[in-house]
Design an enzyme around this catalytic site. Structure first.
Site, mmCIF file in Angstrom:
data_model
loop_
_atom_site.group_PDB
_atom_site.id
_atom_site.type_symbol
_atom_site.label_atom_id
_atom_site.label_comp_id
_atom_site.label_asym_id
_atom_site.label_seq_id
_atom_site.Cartn_x
_atom_site.Cartn_y
_atom_site.Cartn_z
ATOM 1 C CG ASP A 161 -1.721 1.220 1.173
ATOM 2 O OD1 ASP A 161 -2.376 1.787 -0.159
ATOM 3 O OD2 ASP A 161 -1.598 1.751 2.230
ATOM 4 N N GLY A 192 0.993 5.217 0.160
ATOM 5 C CA GLY A 192 0.936 6.355 0.686
ATOM 6 C C GLY A 192 1.383 6.901 0.491
ATOM 7 C CG ASP A 222 -5.590 5.494 0.906
ATOM 8 O OD1 ASP A 222 -6.671 6.305 0.014
ATOM 9 O OD2 ASP A 222 -4.781 6.930 2.164
#
Length: 258
Positions: free
Chosen positions: A6, A8, A110
Site C-alpha cells: 500500500d 501512501g 486506501d
C-alpha cells in the site's frame, strides 16, 4: 503467498500473506523516484531475513495514491518475481461495491480498501477512521456502500504547520498528555494540549455529527498508527485494526482470484 503493498503519501507498507495471516510486514518512506531495482534490493533482503523464498510469492497486489510509483512497482513485480501485478480498483481487482458520492472516481484507493475490509471484518453501519498524512472519516452502510466522508489534516501535518509558520514555537513529539488538564503551564504543554486534545475534540465532534446523520446505531472502526494512542484518551472507537488497509488488499486479491 501474497505480496501486498500500500503506497501512501508518507510511507509504503509491504506485507506477506500466507492465506489470511500476515506473515511479515515492512515499511519504507514513500519516494516516487525509487526504482524497481531499489525496491528489490530492499525487499529481497527482508524476505531472506524472514526465511521466505522469492519463489514462495505467487501473487502480488498493489494499491497506490502516488501515481509516479506505479511503474516502478510494476518493474519490481515483473522483473524480480515474474508476476503481473494487480492494482487495486483496476481490472480483475475492481472495487465492486457501491460508491454513492458525486465523483466516485476520486475516492482514494486506501479509503476504498478500508471500506472493503471493515465491511467484511466488522459489518453493519460504520464509520471508518484512518490516521495517515490526512485523517479520513468514511461512512459505510450495512450493505457495504460508501456514502461519503470527511478529510481533515493529519495531526502531524497540523503540528508541522504550527511550528513551520511560527518563529519561536519548538518542535514537540506527539504523545498523550500526562494529565487531563487543558490549561498548560508552559509553552510545550500548551502546544501538546492544543494539538492532542484539540484533535480528540475534533474527532469526537465529527463522529458525533456523522452518527446523527446515520440516525441508527453505528460502529466506529479505526486504523493507522495513532489510533491506539488516541484510544487511551477517548472511548469513541469500537474496533481498532492497524492493518485494515493492507487486509483490504488481501480481500481484494482473493476476490480477484489472484
Amino acid at each position: 503467498m501474497l505480496l501486498a503493498a500500500d503506497v501512501g503519501n508518507t510511507n509504503v507498507v509491504f506485507a506477506i500473506f500466507d492465506g489470511t495471516e500476515i506473515r511479515a510486514r515492512w515499511r519504507i518512506a514513500t519516494d516516487g523516484r525509487r526504482t524497481g531495482d531499489e525496491y528489490a534490493v530492499w525487499l529481497l533482503q527482508l524476505l531472506a531475513v524472514e526465511g521466505i523464498e522469492r519463489s514462495a510469492i505467487t501473487r502480488i497486489i498493489f494499491s497506490s495514491v502516488v501515481p509516479h510509483a506505479d511503474h516502478n512497482l510494476t518493474v519490481l513485480s515483473q522483473k524480480y518475481f515474474g508476476i503481473e501485478p494487480l492494482f487495486a480498483g483496476q481490472g480483475a481487482a475492481a472495487w465492486n461495491f457501491e460508491i454513492d458520492v458525486d465523483q466516485p472516481h476520486t475516492l482514494g484507493s486506501d479509503r476504498a480498501l478500508n471500506c472493503i475490509a471493515a465491511h467484511q471484518l466488522v459489518g453493519g453501519d460504520m464509520i471508518v477512521v484512518d490516521f495517515g498524512t490526512a485523517t479520513k472519516f468514511e461512512a459505510v452502510d450495512y450493505n457495504g456502500a460508501y456514502k461519503g466522508g470527511i478529510i481533515a489534516p493529519g495531526i502531524n501535518l497540523s503540528l508541522d504547520a504550527l511550528v513551520g509558520k511560527t518563529a519561536k514555537l519548538p518542535r514537540i513529539a506527539i504523545r498523550a498528555p500526562e494529565t487531563t488538564s487543558v490549561i498548560g503551564r508552559n509553552t510545550e504543554d500548551q502546544m501538546l494540549i492544543g494539538v492532542f486534545w484539540g484533535y480528540v475534540a475534533m474527532m469526537e465532534g465529527l463522529i458525533d455529527r456523522m452518527k446523527t446523520e446515520f440516525g441508527r446505531p453505528v460502529k466506529v472502526v479505526a486504523t493507522g498508527g495513532l489510533a491506539i494512542l488516541f484510544d487511551e484518551k477517548t472511548d469513541i472507537f469500537d474496533v481498532i485494526d492497524a492493518d485494515l488497509t493492507i487486509r483490504g488488499l488481501q480481500i481484494l486479491a482473493d476476490r480477484a482470484g489472484a
